[in-house]
Scaffold this motif. Structure first.
Motif, PDB file in Angstrom:
ATOM      1  N   PRO A 162       0.847  -1.203   0.000  1.00 30.98           N
ATOM      2  CA  PRO A 162       0.000   0.000   0.000  1.00 30.98           C
ATOM      3  C   PRO A 162       0.882   1.253   0.000  1.00 30.98           C
ATOM      4  O   PRO A 162       2.015   1.203   0.476  1.00 30.98           O
ATOM      5  N   ALA A 163       0.358   2.338  -0.536  1.00 33.19           N
ATOM      6  CA  ALA A 163       1.135   3.571  -0.627  1.00 33.19           C
ATOM      7  C   ALA A 163       1.586   4.033   0.757  1.00 33.19           C
ATOM      8  O   ALA A 163       0.824   3.967   1.719  1.00 33.19           O
ATOM      9  N   GLN A 164       2.824   4.500   0.835  1.00 37.70           N
ATOM     10  CA  GLN A 164       3.365   5.008   2.110  1.00 37.70           C
ATOM     11  C   GLN A 164       3.913   6.406   1.898  1.00 37.70           C
ATOM     12  O   GLN A 164       5.051   6.704   2.231  1.00 37.70           O
ATOM     13  N   THR A 165       3.097   7.264   1.320  1.00 40.18           N
ATOM     14  CA  THR A 165       3.573   8.587   0.926  1.00 40.18           C
ATOM     15  C   THR A 165       3.013   9.689   1.806  1.00 40.18           C
ATOM     16  O   THR A 165       3.348  10.852   1.593  1.00 40.18           O
ATOM     17  N   ALA A 166       2.182   9.346   2.769  1.00 43.16           N
ATOM     18  CA  ALA A 166       1.352  10.302   3.498  1.00 43.16           C
ATOM     19  C   ALA A 166       0.350  10.913   2.523  1.00 43.16           C
ATOM     20  O   ALA A 166       0.542  10.843   1.319  1.00 43.16           O
ATOM     21  N   TRP A 167      -0.713  11.502   3.076  1.00 40.54           N
ATOM     22  CA  TRP A 167      -1.802  11.914   2.165  1.00 40.54           C
ATOM     23  C   TRP A 167      -1.385  13.058   1.252  1.00 40.54           C
ATOM     24  O   TRP A 167      -2.001  13.276   0.207  1.00 40.54           O
ATOM     25  N   THR A 168      -0.310  13.780   1.619  1.00 41.93           N
ATOM     26  CA  THR A 168       0.116  14.904   0.799  1.00 41.93           C
ATOM     27  C   THR A 168       0.936  14.461  -0.407  1.00 41.93           C
ATOM     28  O   THR A 168       1.183  15.268  -1.305  1.00 41.93           O
ATOM     29  N   MET A 169       1.393  13.217  -0.435  1.00 40.71           N
ATOM     30  CA  MET A 169       2.080  12.631  -1.595  1.00 40.71           C
ATOM     31  C   MET A 169       3.249  13.486  -2.063  1.00 40.71           C
ATOM     32  O   MET A 169       3.427  13.707  -3.258  1.00 40.71           O
ATOM     33  N   TYR A 170       4.029  14.000  -1.133  1.00 42.61           N
ATOM     34  CA  TYR A 170       5.140  14.880  -1.508  1.00 42.61           C
ATOM     35  C   TYR A 170       6.137  14.153  -2.399  1.00 42.61           C
ATOM     36  O   TYR A 170       6.503  13.010  -2.141  1.00 42.61           O
ATOM     37  N   THR A 171       6.572  14.868  -3.426  1.00 35.23           N
ATOM     38  CA  THR A 171       7.685  14.388  -4.238  1.00 35.23           C
ATOM     39  C   THR A 171       8.975  14.805  -3.535  1.00 35.23           C
ATOM     40  O   THR A 171       8.968  15.777  -2.788  1.00 35.23           O
ATOM     41  N   PRO A 172      10.111  14.141  -3.730  1.00 36.51           N
ATOM     42  CA  PRO A 172      10.355  13.016  -4.625  1.00 36.51           C
ATOM     43  C   PRO A 172       9.916  11.650  -4.074  1.00 36.51           C
ATOM     44  O   PRO A 172       9.969  10.675  -4.801  1.00 36.51           O
ATOM     45  N   LEU A 173       9.514  11.617  -2.769  1.00 35.33           N
ATOM     46  CA  LEU A 173       9.121  10.323  -2.189  1.00 35.33           C
ATOM     47  C   LEU A 173       8.058   9.631  -3.040  1.00 35.33           C
ATOM     48  O   LEU A 173       8.189   8.453  -3.391  1.00 35.33           O
ATOM     49  N   SER A 174       6.976  10.381  -3.401  1.00 37.78           N
ATOM     50  CA  SER A 174       5.879   9.746  -4.130  1.00 37.78           C
ATOM     51  C   SER A 174       6.243   9.473  -5.587  1.00 37.78           C
ATOM     52  O   SER A 174       5.608   8.654  -6.238  1.00 37.78           O
ATOM     53  N   ALA A 175       7.284  10.174  -6.097  1.00 38.40           N
ATOM     54  CA  ALA A 175       7.695   9.914  -7.475  1.00 38.40           C
ATOM     55  C   ALA A 175       8.574   8.671  -7.560  1.00 38.40           C
ATOM     56  O   ALA A 175       8.984   8.273  -8.648  1.00 38.40           O
ATOM     57  N   GLY A 176       8.860   8.074  -6.409  1.00 39.11           N
ATOM     58  CA  GLY A 176       9.645   6.840  -6.400  1.00 39.11           C
ATOM     59  C   GLY A 176      11.114   7.075  -6.674  1.00 39.11           C
ATOM     60  O   GLY A 176      11.822   6.186  -7.134  1.00 39.11           O
ATOM     61  N   VAL A 177      11.592   8.288  -6.362  1.00 37.65           N
ATOM     62  CA  VAL A 177      12.997   8.621  -6.631  1.00 37.65           C
ATOM     63  C   VAL A 177      13.776   8.540  -5.322  1.00 37.65           C
ATOM     64  O   VAL A 177      13.283   8.951  -4.281  1.00 37.65           O
ATOM     65  N   GLY A 178      14.983   8.011  -5.402  1.00 36.18           N
ATOM     66  CA  GLY A 178      15.852   7.985  -4.228  1.00 36.18           C
ATOM     67  C   GLY A 178      15.733   6.693  -3.452  1.00 36.18           C
ATOM     68  O   GLY A 178      14.889   5.843  -3.748  1.00 36.18           O
TER      69      GLY A 178
END
Lengths: 604, 134
Positions: free
Chosen positions: A179-195
Motif C-alpha cells: 500500500p502507498a506510504q507517501t502520506a496523504w500529501t504525496m510529496y515528491t520526490p518520495l511519491s515519485a519513487g525517486v531515491g
C-alpha cells in the motif's frame, strides 16, 4: 505471457458480453415502462404515472433519483468512515508504547497514508455530497438535480476510487505490491519513487493505484459540483430566489465553486505525477520542475479542499442551530458574505503549508497576511452562531448538541490555526502533532460533528422514523469528550516537539515520559470515540429497522417558530400523499414563516 | 415542486448507463496506465459505447452511431499522435520497427488507435444498417 494476454482478452470479451446482456435485460424491464418524452427532451410529456424504478439491487445500481443517490453517497461515506476509523485505531494502538510493538512501521505508514486519504476524499467530500444530493433539490424546490445521470456517474466513480485507494491493502497478502506510504500529501520526490527508501518497482504499484483512485474521486467531486451549481442556479422553484435561498444551499454553492477550481487542478497534478512515475517525465524531479512544484500544485488544491470540507458543515450549523434556538439565524446576510469571503480567500493561503520549505520570505509574508485575514470571516460566523444562541429558547436535542459541540470545537481548531498562520510560530510547530491536533479539531470537531447533526436532524425525513434519543445523547457526549481528549493531547504533544507521522517515539525529543503519557491519553480518547461511533451506528441501524413509523410531520416543532423549511414541507406532502393512497392531489398549502411553500401550481 | 412527491411522472428515475460509463472509464484508465492491451481496448470501447448510449437515452441524439464514430475518430487521432511522436520518420518501416519494439508509449498509442478504429467501424456499420430515416 502470451497466454496471460489471451486469458485477459477472453475475460474482457466475456465482461463486455455480460454488460450487453445486462443492458438488454434492463431494456426488457424498460419496455414495460415507456419513457415519457419519446426520444425528445426529458420531461416534455406527462400525464400518466408508472413504476419509475426497478426493484431490488437493480434499483440501487441504476437509480438516478437524487434521494436514492443521496442515500448511496451516505452509506458509502459511512463505510469509508468506518474503514478510516479502524485504520486510525490500529495506529493509535501502536502508539501506546514508544517502540515498534504491534504493527510494523511500514504498515503504520500505509495506514497513515490511507487514513488521511480515506477520511478526506472518501468520507468527507462524499458525505457532504450526500446531504447536498438529498436535500438541495428539496430545499430549492427543484424536481431533481439538474443532471440526474451525471449525478449517478459521479456517485459510481467513488466505489472504484475507494477500491483503488485501498488496493494496496487488498492485494498485499498475495503479491509484493505494498500500500502507498507517501502520506496523504504525496510529496515528491518520495511519491515519485525517486531515491533510496522509496517504494520502487512492484511495491510502488500501490502508489499508482492510489493516485488513480484519487483521480476518480476528484472526477466525481467535480461532476457533483457542476451539478449542484446548475441545480441551484437554474432549477430553483418559482418561490425560491437569491434573497430567500437557505444558508445550506449558499454554502453548497460556494463549496461547489471551490471544487470547480480546485479539483481539476488536483486531477492534472495527479496525472503529472503518474507520468513522472511511469512515463519518464520530469515534472517534479530536481532536473525538471522541482519537488516544490508539487507542493505548490498540491496545496493550491489542498487548502481550498479544507474549505470544501468546512463550508457546508458551517452551513449545516447555520441551518440547524436556529431551529433549536427558537429564533432565526442572527445576521443571515453576513453569514452568506463570510461564506463567499472564505471561498475567495481560500485560494490565497496555500503557501502557509510551505513556510518551512525555504521559499522567498516576501512570498511567505504575503501568505501570512492572507492566512490571518481568513480568520475574520470565520470569526464572523462564530459570533453569529453565538448571538443566535444568545437569549434563544434552546432545546438540547441531539442535532443541537452536535451543533453547539461543533461551534466549540471549531473555536479550538480555528484559534490554533491562527497561531500557525504566523511564520515564526509555524517554523517551531511545523510537522508536529500540534498541526495534527489543529486540523483534527476542524475535521472531526466540525465536519464530523455537523455530519452527525445533519443525520440526526433529517433522520425523520430520510427514514420516516425517529432515532433513539438516549443513545444519541451517549453518542454525543462520548464523541465530544473523546474528541477533546484526543486532539487536545495532540496539541500538547506538538508543543513538546513530537513530530507527526512517526510509528515510534523512542528518539530523544522532549520529555520522554510526558510524551508517552500524552500518547496514551490520545489513544484513550480515540477508543472513547470508537465506542461512541459504535453506539451511533447501532442507533441508526436499529432505529431505521425497528422504530415505529413517525406520524408527526413536524417532529422538531418548527412551525411554532416559523422555521418549517421546504424539505419538511416536501416531507409533509409526501406523507399526506401516502395517506390518501397516492392518488389525490393535496390541497393543503403549507407555510414557511408565513410564505406559501407549495409552488407546484406555478412550476412546470 | 411535484404534487406527488416521490412519484414523478416526468421522467424515469433509473438508467443503466451511468454505471457502465464509470466501468468503461475505469478499465480504460487501468489498461492505459498499466499497459494491459485487452483491458485498455475493452475499457475504451465500453467507455465510448456507454457515452453514445447515455446521450441517446437522454434524448440528446436520435441515434448513437454518429457520436460513436466521432468518438472513435477522436481516439484514433489521439492514438496516432501518441504513436507518431515516438517515430523518427513517418514511414511504414519506422512504424513496423516501433510497434515491434517494447516501447511503453507506443503500446498505449496502439491501444487507443485500435479502440478508435473499432468504434469507427461499429459506428459506420450501425449507420449503414440503420440507414432508413426514423
Amino acid at each position: 505471457m502470451v497466454e496471460a494476454q489471451l486469458v485477459l482478452t477472453a475475460l474482457m470479451g466475456l465482461f463486455l458480453a455480460g454488460v450487453a446482456v445486462w443492458l438488454s435485460r434492463i431494456e426488457d424491464w424498460r419496455s414495460y415502462t415507456p419513457l415519457a418524452g419519446g426520444g425528445g427532451a426529458v420531461g416534455e410529456e406527462s400525464g400518466y404515472a408508472h413504476d419509475e424504478k426497478p426493484s431490488g439491487l437493480i434499483r440501487w445500481l441504476t437509480t438516478v433519483d437524487h434521494k436514492d443517490i443521496g442515500i448511496l453517497y451516505g452509506a458509502y461515506s459511512i463505510i469509508a468512515f468506518a474503514v478510516g476509523g479502524i485504520m486510525v485505531i490500529l495506529m493509535r494502538t501502536e502508539l501506546l508504547t514508544p517502540d515498534e510493538a504491534i504493527i510494523g512501521s511500514q504498515f503504520y505508514n500505509s495506514l497513515l497514508t490511507s487514513h488521511g486519504i480515506t477520511m478526506l476524499f472518501l468520507f468527507g467530500t462524499p458525505m457532504i455530497a450526500a446531504f447536498g444530493n438529498y436535500f438541495i433539490p428539496l430545499l430549492v424546490n427543484a424536481e431533481d438535480m439538474a443532471f440526474p445521470r451525471i449525478n449517478a456517474i459521479a456517485f459510481w466513480m467513488l466505489p472504484p476510487g475507494a477500491l483503488l485507494v485501498w488496493a494496496g491493502f487488498l492485494v498485499v497478502p498475495f503479491t509484493d505490491i505494498q500500500p502507498a506510504q507517501t502520506a496523504w500529501t504525496m510529496y515528491t520526490p518520495l511519491s515519485a519513487g525517486v531515491g533510496t527508501g522509496t517504494q520502487a518497482g512492484v511495491s510502488g504499484l500501490g502508489i499508482d493505484f492510489m493516485l488513480l483512485g484519487l483521480h476518480f474521486t476528484g472526477l466525481s467531486a467535480t461532476m457533483g459540483a457542476i451539478n449542484f451549481i446548475a441545480t441551484i442556479f437554474t432549477d430553483r422553484g418559482s418561490d425560491v430566489n437569491w434573497a430567500n435561498l437557505d444558508i445550506f444551499s449558499w454554502t453548497m454553492l460556494t463549496q461547489s465553486g471551490l471544487i470547480l477550481f480546485a479539483f481539476p487542478l488536483l486531477g492534472s497534478a495527479l496525472i503529472m505525477l503518474l507520468l513522472d512515475r511511469n512515463f519518464g517525465t520530469t515534472f517534479f524531479l530536481a532536473e525538471g520542475g522541482g519537488p516544490i512544484l508539487w507542493q505548490h500544485l498540491f496545496w493550491f488544491f489542498g487548502h481550498p479542499e479544507v474549505y470544501i470540507l468546512a463550508l457546508p458543515p458551517m452551513g449545516l450549523v447555520s441551518f440547524i442551530l436556529p431551529k433549536f434556538s427558537g429564533r432565526k439565524l442572527f445576521g443571515f446576510k453576513f453569514v452568506v458574505y463570510s461564506t463567499l469571503a472564505i471561498g475567495v480567500l481560500s485560494f490565497g493561503v496555500w503557501a502557509h503549508h510551505m513556510f518551512a520549505t525555504g521559499i522567498d520570505p516576501r512570498i511567505r509574508a504575503s501568505f501570512e497576511a492572507v492566512s490571518l485575514a481568513i480568520a475574520i470571516p470565520s470569526a464572523v460566523k462564530v459570533f453569529n452562531w453565538t448571538t443566535t444562541l444568545w437569549g434563544g429558547n434552546l432545546r438540547l436535542t441531539a442535532p443541537m448538541l452536535f451543533c453547539v459541540g461543533a461551534v466549540s470545537n471549531f473555536i479550538f481548531g480555528g484559534v490554533t490555526g491562527i497561531f500557525t498562520a504566523a511564520i515564526p510560530i509555524d517554523l517551531v510547530l511545523h510537522d508536529t502533532y500540534y498541526i495534527v491536533g489543529h486540523f483534527h479539531y476542524i475535521l472531526m470537531g466540525l465536519l464530523a460533528f455537523t455530519v452527525f447533526a445533519g443525520i440526526y436532524y433529517w433522520f425523520p425525513i430520510i427514514t420516516g422514523k425517529m432515532y433513539q434519543k438516549r443513545l444519541a445523547k451517549w453518542h454525543f457526549w462520548l464523541t465530544m469528550i473523546g474528541t477533546n481528549i484526543t486532539f487536545f493531547a495532540m496539541l500538547l504533544l506538538g508543543y513538546l516537539g513530537m513530530p507527526r507521522r512517526y510509528a515510534t517515539y523512542t528518539f530523544g525529543v522532549g520529555p520522554q515520559q510526558i510524551i508517552e503519557v500524552l500518547h496514551q491519553v490520545t489513544t484513550l480518547g480515540a477508543f472513547i470515540l470508537l465506542v461512541g461511533q459504535i453506539i451511533w451506528v447501532w442507533n441508526m441501524i436499529q432505529s431505521w429497522y425497528e422504530a415505529p413509523t413517525l406520524q408527526d410531520n413536524d417532529p422538531w416543532d418548527l412551525k411554532e417558530t416559523g422555521q418549517f423549511t421546504n424539505e419538511w414541507g416536501w416531507n409533509e406532502r409526501r406523507l399526506e400523499t401516502a395517506i390518501t393512497d397516492g392518488g389525490e392531489e393535496e390541497e393543503t398549502a403549507m407555510t414557511d414563516g408565513g410564505d406559501p411553500v407549495d409552488g407546484s401550481a406555478d412550476t412546470e | 415542486m411535484d404534487d406527488q412527491p416521490g412519484l414523478s411522472d416526468q421522467y424515469r428515475m433509473s438508467s443503466p448507463w451511468p454505471l457502465i460509463v464509470v466501468l468503461g472509464l475505469l478499465f480504460s484508465e487501468l489498461g492505459l496506465l498499466f499497459n494491459v492491451f485487452p483491458v485498455a481496448v475493452g475499457g475504451l470501447l465500453l467507455f465510448v459505447g456507454a457515452i453514445a448510449g447515455i446521450v441517446l437515452e437522454s434524448g440528446y441524439a436520435d441515434r448513437p452511431w454518429n457520436l460513436l464514430a466521432g468518438l472513435g475518430v477522436a481516439l484514433c487521432v489521439l492514438g496516432a499522435l501518441v504513436t507518431v511522436t515516438q517515430l523518427d520518420s513517418v514511414t511504414f518501416d519506422a512504424i513496423a520497427t516501433v510497434v515491434g519494439r517494447p516501447n511503453g508509449i507506443v503500446g498505449r498509442g496502439v491501444e487507443l488507435l485500435i479502440a478508435g478504429i473499432v468504434s469507427v467501424v461499429i459506428g459506420a456499420g450501425g449507420r449503414f444498417a440503420e440507414s432508413e430515416s426514423i
